[in-house]
Design a protein around this motif. Structure first.
Motif: not given
Ligand SMILES: C[C@H](O)[C@H](O)[C@H]1CNC2=NC(N)=NC(=O)C2=N1
Length: 101
Positions: A50, A53-54, A47
Motif C-alpha cells: 500500500g 503504491e502511494e 501494508a
C-alpha cells in the motif's frame, strides 16, 4: 515532483546512518525483518504494498516463512535516490506496527 536524481556517496552514507538495520549492497539498500508469524509477515508485505503504491515506488520483496527481506533501488535512475530512503523509513514504521524486528 520529487527529486529522483541519484544521491552521491556522502549523501548515501549520511542517510544510512539514520537507518540502523539497513545496509548497502551495490546500487540498493536492504533490510531483513523477522515477523512474529507467517501471516504477520504477509500482512506487513500487504501494508508495504500500500505504501509503495502511494509513493509509486516499489521494493523487491522476498518472503521465507517469518523472514521478510526488502531491497530498495530507483530502477529508472540505476541507483539510490531519496525515494529509497523515504520508503525505507516508511517500511521501518510499518514493520514496528506489525511486531516485526
Ligand atoms: C511509471 C512509474 O512511476 C515507474 O515505473 C516507477 C514505478 N515504481 C518504481 N519503483 C522503483 N523502485 N524504481 C523505479 O524506478 C520505479 N518506477
Amino acid at each position: 515532483m520529487a527529486d529522483r536524481s541519484r544521491l552521491d556517496e556522502a549523501a548515501i552514507a549520511e542517510r544510512l546512518k539514520e537507518l540502523p538495520g539497513w545496509s548497502r549492497q551495490g546500487e540498493e539498500i536492504r533490510r531483513e525483518f523477522e515477523a512474529p508469524s507467517f501471516p504477520a509477515g504477509i500482512e506487513l508485505v500487504v501494508a508495504v504494498a500500500g505504501a509503495a503504491e502511494e509513493a509509486d515506488h516499489h521494493p523487491d520483496i522476498d518472503v521465507r516463512w517469518r523472514t521478510v527481506r526488502f531491497a530498495l533501488s530507483t530502477h529508472s535512475e540505476g541507483g539510490l535516490t531519496r525515494l529509497d530512503f523515504a520508503l525505507a523509513r516508511r517500511i521501518d514504521g510499518l514493520a514496528a506496527e506489525h511486531g516485526a524486528r
